[in-house]
Scaffold this motif. Structure first.
Motif, PDB file in Angstrom:
ATOM      1  N   LYS A  16     -56.628   2.502  -6.329  1.00 27.79           N
ATOM      2  CA  LYS A  16     -56.789   3.447  -5.219  1.00 27.79           C
ATOM      3  C   LYS A  16     -55.471   4.070  -4.776  1.00 27.79           C
ATOM      4  N   ASN A  17     -54.397   3.304  -4.853  1.00 27.46           N
ATOM      5  CA  ASN A  17     -53.117   3.792  -4.348  1.00 27.46           C
ATOM      6  C   ASN A  17     -51.959   3.307  -5.217  1.00 27.46           C
ATOM      7  N   PRO A  18     -51.878   3.818  -6.450  1.00 28.88           N
ATOM      8  CA  PRO A  18     -50.824   3.346  -7.351  1.00 28.88           C
ATOM      9  C   PRO A  18     -49.413   3.652  -6.845  1.00 28.88           C
ATOM     10  N   ASP A  19     -49.249   4.748  -6.100  1.00 27.19           N
ATOM     11  CA  ASP A  19     -47.919   5.083  -5.577  1.00 27.19           C
ATOM     12  C   ASP A  19     -47.410   4.007  -4.625  1.00 27.19           C
ATOM     13  N   TYR A  20     -48.302   3.479  -3.811  1.00 29.98           N
ATOM     14  CA  TYR A  20     -47.935   2.410  -2.880  1.00 29.98           C
ATOM     15  C   TYR A  20     -47.428   1.192  -3.656  1.00 29.98           C
ATOM     16  N   VAL A  21     -48.131   0.847  -4.719  1.00 28.94           N
ATOM     17  CA  VAL A  21     -47.759  -0.320  -5.521  1.00 28.94           C
ATOM     18  C   VAL A  21     -46.389  -0.102  -6.158  1.00 28.94           C
ATOM     19  N   ILE A  22     -46.185   1.062  -6.752  1.00 31.13           N
ATOM     20  CA  ILE A  22     -44.901   1.368  -7.398  1.00 31.13           C
ATOM     21  C   ILE A  22     -43.777   1.344  -6.372  1.00 31.13           C
ATOM     22  N   GLN A  23     -44.002   1.963  -5.218  1.00 29.53           N
ATOM     23  CA  GLN A  23     -42.969   1.997  -4.171  1.00 29.53           C
ATOM     24  C   GLN A  23     -42.648   0.592  -3.660  1.00 29.53           C
ATOM     25  N   THR A  24     -43.660  -0.252  -3.563  1.00 29.96           N
ATOM     26  CA  THR A  24     -43.439  -1.633  -3.125  1.00 29.96           C
ATOM     27  C   THR A  24     -42.568  -2.376  -4.135  1.00 29.96           C
ATOM     28  N   ILE A  25     -42.886  -2.231  -5.411  1.00 33.83           N
ATOM     29  CA  ILE A  25     -42.089  -2.888  -6.458  1.00 33.83           C
ATOM     30  C   ILE A  25     -40.654  -2.349  -6.436  1.00 33.83           C
ATOM     31  N   LEU A  26     -40.513  -1.028  -6.330  1.00 30.53           N
ATOM     32  CA  LEU A  26     -39.178  -0.428  -6.302  1.00 30.53           C
ATOM     33  C   LEU A  26     -38.392  -0.874  -5.070  1.00 30.53           C
ATOM     34  N   TYR A  27     -39.077  -1.078  -3.959  1.00 34.34           N
ATOM     35  CA  TYR A  27     -38.427  -1.580  -2.747  1.00 34.34           C
ATOM     36  C   TYR A  27     -37.793  -2.949  -3.027  1.00 34.34           C
ATOM     37  N   TYR A  28     -38.545  -3.829  -3.658  1.00 30.81           N
ATOM     38  CA  TYR A  28     -38.012  -5.160  -3.959  1.00 30.81           C
ATOM     39  C   TYR A  28     -36.884  -5.091  -4.986  1.00 30.81           C
ATOM     40  N   VAL A  29     -36.974  -4.154  -5.923  1.00 31.74           N
ATOM     41  CA  VAL A  29     -35.885  -3.974  -6.892  1.00 31.74           C
ATOM     42  C   VAL A  29     -34.624  -3.535  -6.157  1.00 31.74           C
ATOM     43  N   ARG A  30     -34.762  -2.537  -5.255  1.00 32.45           N
ATOM     44  CA  ARG A  30     -33.594  -2.051  -4.500  1.00 32.45           C
ATOM     45  C   ARG A  30     -33.003  -3.151  -3.626  1.00 32.45           C
ATOM     46  N   CYS A  31     -33.865  -3.910  -2.963  1.00 39.98           N
ATOM     47  CA  CYS A  31     -33.380  -5.009  -2.117  1.00 39.98           C
ATOM     48  C   CYS A  31     -32.584  -6.013  -2.934  1.00 39.98           C
ATOM     49  N   THR A  32     -33.063  -6.305  -4.130  1.00 40.53           N
ATOM     50  CA  THR A  32     -32.393  -7.279  -4.989  1.00 40.53           C
ATOM     51  C   THR A  32     -31.062  -6.721  -5.491  1.00 40.53           C
ATOM     52  N   GLU A  33     -31.034  -5.404  -5.775  1.00 39.07           N
ATOM     53  CA  GLU A  33     -29.779  -4.781  -6.207  1.00 39.07           C
ATOM     54  C   GLU A  33     -28.730  -4.863  -5.103  1.00 39.07           C
ATOM     55  N   GLU A  34     -29.158  -4.591  -3.859  1.00 39.04           N
ATOM     56  CA  GLU A  34     -28.239  -4.582  -2.726  1.00 39.04           C
ATOM     57  C   GLU A  34     -27.791  -5.993  -2.332  1.00 39.04           C
ATOM     58  N   ASP A  35     -28.731  -6.929  -2.371  1.00 42.67           N
ATOM     59  CA  ASP A  35     -28.443  -8.309  -1.970  1.00 42.67           C
ATOM     60  C   ASP A  35     -29.230  -9.253  -2.869  1.00 42.67           C
ATOM     61  N   PRO A  36     -28.636  -9.690  -3.971  1.00 44.33           N
ATOM     62  CA  PRO A  36     -29.354 -10.520  -4.940  1.00 44.33           C
ATOM     63  C   PRO A  36     -30.016 -11.763  -4.347  1.00 44.33           C
ATOM     64  N   GLU A  37     -29.477 -12.281  -3.267  1.00 38.72           N
ATOM     65  CA  GLU A  37     -30.066 -13.475  -2.645  1.00 38.72           C
ATOM     66  C   GLU A  37     -31.091 -13.114  -1.577  1.00 38.72           C
ATOM     67  N   GLY A  38     -31.162 -11.826  -1.202  1.00 41.20           N
ATOM     68  CA  GLY A  38     -31.970 -11.397  -0.070  1.00 41.20           C
ATOM     69  C   GLY A  38     -33.467 -11.618  -0.193  1.00 41.20           C
ATOM     70  N   THR A  39     -34.066 -11.302  -1.326  1.00 36.94           N
ATOM     71  CA  THR A  39     -35.514 -11.456  -1.477  1.00 36.94           C
ATOM     72  C   THR A  39     -35.873 -12.632  -2.363  1.00 36.94           C
TER      73      THR A  39
END
Length: 160
Positions: A124-147
């Protein structure tokens, strides 16, 4: 524990034969979108508990796309609607739910971030799923221990 040995209708048998554990439409769509975004991953990564549908090893993110029936979406309501072979299906689905929960914990203990999406949310909302995954990727890039060891379930559903 005995397996179900009762007879099934030809119609049901035909439907069930089309159910596969890997390569569903939603899963393929998410993989294509991630690849377009430059995210590289392993599919059905057997080296991790539960063989995540998508494992982004660089960021230690495990993505599962769960079918509603098999993984117990809205289980408290849905379990009352099962009419045939109730004992078999209720035990089977509850085992799946418990196994999912154990796998989440195991991945968490290994320092992986676990993202679980319901199949219908992906379709129903593939963009939401992709954005959620990309959010976690960005968070991990910025702070590897953060998520590290985080858990996310789409749709507010819970694992029993």
């Amino acid at each position: 524990m005995s397996r179900f040995t009762g007879k099934t209708t030809r119609e049901r048998s035909k439907l069930m034969s089309k159910v596969h554990s890997t390569g569903g439409k939603a899963e393929v769509e998410v993989r294509k979108q991630l690849y377009k975004q430059g995210i590289r991953y392993r599919k059905n990564y057997k080296k991790l508990p539960g063989s995540p549908d998508i494992a982004i090893t660089k960021y230690k993110i495990a993505v599962f796309i769960d079918g509603e029936f098999w993984h117990g979406y809205n289980w408290k309501v849905k379990r009352t609607r099962i009419k045939r072979n109730r004992d078999y299906w209720i035990k089977k689905i509850e085992r799946n739910i418990n196994r999912d929960s154990a796998q989440n914990q195991e991945l968490h203990n290994m320092g992986w971030t676990v993202l679980r999406f319901w199949y219908h949310d992906v379709t129903k909302n593939p963009d939401y799923v992709i954005q959620t995954i990309l959010y976690y990727v960005r968070c991990t890039e910025e702070d590897p221990e953060g998520t590290k060891g985080s858990f996310f379930r789409s749709g507010g559903g819970s694992l029993v």
